[in-house]
Design an enzyme around this catalytic site. Structure first.
Site, PDB file in Angstrom:
ATOM      1  N   TYR B 298      25.287  56.214  68.186  1.00 24.16           N
ATOM      2  CA  TYR B 298      26.309  56.844  67.202  1.00 24.16           C
ATOM      3  C   TYR B 298      26.615  58.097  67.737  1.00 24.16           C
ATOM      4  O   TYR B 298      25.628  59.189  68.043  1.00 24.16           O
ATOM      5  CB  TYR B 298      25.669  56.783  65.861  1.00 24.16           C
ATOM      6  CG  TYR B 298      26.836  56.924  64.815  1.00 24.16           C
ATOM      7  CD1 TYR B 298      27.258  56.047  64.236  1.00 24.16           C
ATOM      8  CD2 TYR B 298      27.100  58.297  64.333  1.00 24.16           C
ATOM      9  CE1 TYR B 298      28.292  56.171  63.300  1.00 24.16           C
ATOM     10  CE2 TYR B 298      27.903  58.685  63.397  1.00 24.16           C
ATOM     11  CZ  TYR B 298      28.488  57.513  62.779  1.00 24.16           C
ATOM     12  OH  TYR B 298      29.494  57.624  61.750  1.00 24.16           O
ATOM     13  N   TYR B 349      36.968  55.982  65.431  1.00 24.37           N
ATOM     14  CA  TYR B 349      36.019  56.187  64.660  1.00 24.37           C
ATOM     15  C   TYR B 349      35.964  55.258  63.453  1.00 24.37           C
ATOM     16  O   TYR B 349      36.551  55.323  62.333  1.00 24.37           O
ATOM     17  CB  TYR B 349      35.999  57.574  64.075  1.00 24.37           C
ATOM     18  CG  TYR B 349      34.779  58.077  63.081  1.00 24.37           C
ATOM     19  CD1 TYR B 349      33.554  58.397  63.841  1.00 24.37           C
ATOM     20  CD2 TYR B 349      35.035  57.901  61.780  1.00 24.37           C
ATOM     21  CE1 TYR B 349      32.369  58.841  62.922  1.00 24.37           C
ATOM     22  CE2 TYR B 349      33.805  58.014  61.146  1.00 24.37           C
ATOM     23  CZ  TYR B 349      32.793  58.650  61.508  1.00 24.37           C
ATOM     24  OH  TYR B 349      31.713  58.828  60.698  1.00 24.37           O
TER      25      TYR B 349
END
Lengths: 144, 394
Positions: B298, B349
């Site tokens: 991440y 994203y």
């Protein structure tokens, strides 16, 4: 470097709840208080109904000196809120309090000069009135 | 949980900069992507009986099931693992639903059109005067300008820099490496935009120590994955990718409010809150970090990738910076090719669900930047908060 107010009074203001009222009321008296468990004597912050170490709900509020050291810091350049457009750049700090072991508080450093901001920098609390109801603790550099 | 379920279908929508999705609603994009993922698996929507998502998904499963005409909904789960920490948890919960017999075919999905709702880089505005525990917690963050993830994560990374000597240039290696991967990936929002270390160093500051190129993209896009039991997976169209191990959770005191994660014990500060999950993953799978062929981590902020690399055991605590600067994350020659599609910094994203999709591509052998013969891939969700992680294998 100091400007008053450091951040505009249009910032979101804290919710005053049963758990947090003594903290915010103390700020209005220009006093920094921290919750302490009356069973195991550990400090905790932010305020919570019970001690996360021994799970006792019994607690007291202890006034502290407001002295501490910068644990970490960030300098905000890009305003993430319209209210902050005129306030950038500003400094967000996490302060470790000298006389409440383990307690950290998120706040601002209102007067660090260029190159002065660093981890472990000694600081002390100052209070800023955001509204007639709400005063917040910020910090300034502790100078010898 | 070892090998309890398999990912048999994946789909990605087009990815654009925020505001780029104008042809349909965010919700329609979710539905389209779910249908594509089911087709990819060689299944029918009539086979689907469960849904899982995360981060208070606006596109509620009950609407999704209704509009898709799902004949029988048997499971609809949304994890409480917060925000971007929840992507792998949603996959884990889909696998749990299958393993326990609650459902037989579960779709994990996430559609985010920031242009139609809110840019994530903007502050969490709104009322903090309510009576929820979150409201009280935000009172200790928002009045001080700790109003979005960028400020919160900058504080963690600054502490890491202080403790271990991590440098801005080392953060730059993360950004540049993932951008190179995105430059190979036609679907990436930053496909046509090369980046150098000099570009990274010269980018305008956002929240020091982060400049613009340390921060993830704000985009519009959607992903979906389809999971079934392993025995059924063998009959699907694609090579199954097994959920070898899954973990979700947190160390103590990370979850005190949206951006207020600064009260954990000192030894946990400047970590990615993924080390305990890593121990569970490796123990469950019976492997170690050295067995992992590639990683999808991440990357909301460059520095947080370093913390998560350390948590996952790919280098020692404090050595994330030199590890990244050594070229370890680069495809194809790095020791651990990471975010091979470009990640949140340079692909899109999708709240970390695109990381799971890319892991599936790697293990199917269909990645644009394919790690040769990849057998095991680790995927980890939002670090520095309660989070989740997966080991996937082919």
């Amino acid at each position: 470097m100091t400007r008053t107010p450091y951040l505009p009074p249009t910032m979101p203001l804290p919710a005053v709840t049963e758990d947090t009222r003594p903290f915010w009321e103390a700020c209005r008296r220009r006093e920094l208080v921290v919750q302490r468990c009356t069973r195991c004597a550990s400090f905790r912050h932010p305020p919570a109904p019970l001690c996360w170490r021994c799970r006792s709900f019994a607690h007291e509020w202890v006034a502290v000196s407001g002295r501490g050291r910068v644990f970490t810091h960030a300098v905000v350049h890009r305003a993430p809120l319209p209210a902050l457009e005129a306030a950038v750049p500003f400094t967000v700090v996490v302060v470790a309090l000298d006389d409440a072991p383990g307690v950290r508080i998120v706040s601002n450093l209102v007067d660090a000069g260029p190159g002065e901001l660093r981890v472990d920098l000694p600081v002390e609390v100052v209070f800023e009135e955001m509204s007639p109801e709400v005063t917040v603790p910020r910090f300034r550099v502790r100078r010898a | 949980m070892r090998d309890a379920a398999a990912i048999v279908g994946i789909a990605q929508s087009e990815y654009t900069k925020w505001g780029g999705l104008t042809r349909c609603t965010e919700y329609q994009l979710a539905l389209e992507t779910i249908v594509k993922a089911v087709e990819d698996a060689g299944l029918s929507v009539d086979d689907v009986d469960g849904f899982a998502s995360f981060s208070n998904d606006r596109n509620e499963a009950a609407f999704v099931a209704t509009d898709l005409g799902v004949p029988e909904l048997r499971y609809a789960g949304m994890t409480w693992i917060v925000g971007g920490g929840g992507a792998c948890a949603a996959v884990a919960e889909a696998a749990m639903a299958i393993a326990t017999g609650m459902a037989s075919c579960v779709v994990v999905y996430r559609s985010i059109a920031m242009g139609q709702f809110q840019r994530f880089g903007r502050a969490l505005a709104g009322d903090v005067a309510g009576g929820r525990p979150m409201d009280a917690a935000l009172g200790f963050a928002l009045p001080f300008g700790l109003v979005n993830a960028t400020v919160g994560m900058a504080l963690l990374v600054r502490r890491h820099m202080h403790l271990y000597g991590t440098t801005r240039e080392q953060l730059g290696h993360v950004a540049v490496t993932f951008r190179r991967h995105a430059n190979r990936n036609p679907a990436a929002v930053m496909h046509a935009r090369p980046m150098t270390l000099a570009d990274h160093a010269a980018a305008r500051p956002i929240v020091e120590p982060f400049g613009l190129l340390d921060c993830c993209l704000e985009t519009d896009g959607a992903d979906a994955l389809v999971l079934v039991a392993p025995e059924r997976a063998r009959d699907c169209r694609r090579r199954p990718v097994y959920v070898m191990a899954a973990a979700e959770g947190s160390g103590p005191r990370f979850g005190c409010g949206a951006w207020a994660m600064h009260y954990m014990p000192e030894e946990d500060y400047a970590t990615g809150n993924t080390a305990r999950l890593a121990a569970t993953l490796y123990r469950t799978a019976g492997i170690g970090p050295g067995d992992v062929d590639c990683a999808q981590l991440y990357d909301h902020y460059t520095g947080m990738v370093l913390l998560q690399l350390e948590d996952l055991g790919f280098c020692k605590r404090g050595e994330g910076g030199p590890f990244a600067a050594s070229g370890a994350l680069a495809w194809p020659d790095g020791a651990l090719p990471t975010n091979t599609a470009g990640g949140s910094l340079s692909e899109a994203y999708i709240h970390g669900l695109n990381h799971v999709v890319e892991a599936v591509h790697q293990l199917r052998g269909t990645a644009v930047s394919q790690v040769p013969d990849a057998e095991i891939c680790v995927v980890a969700s939002g670090s520095g908060i309660p989070t989740s992680a997966l080991l996937l294998r082919r």
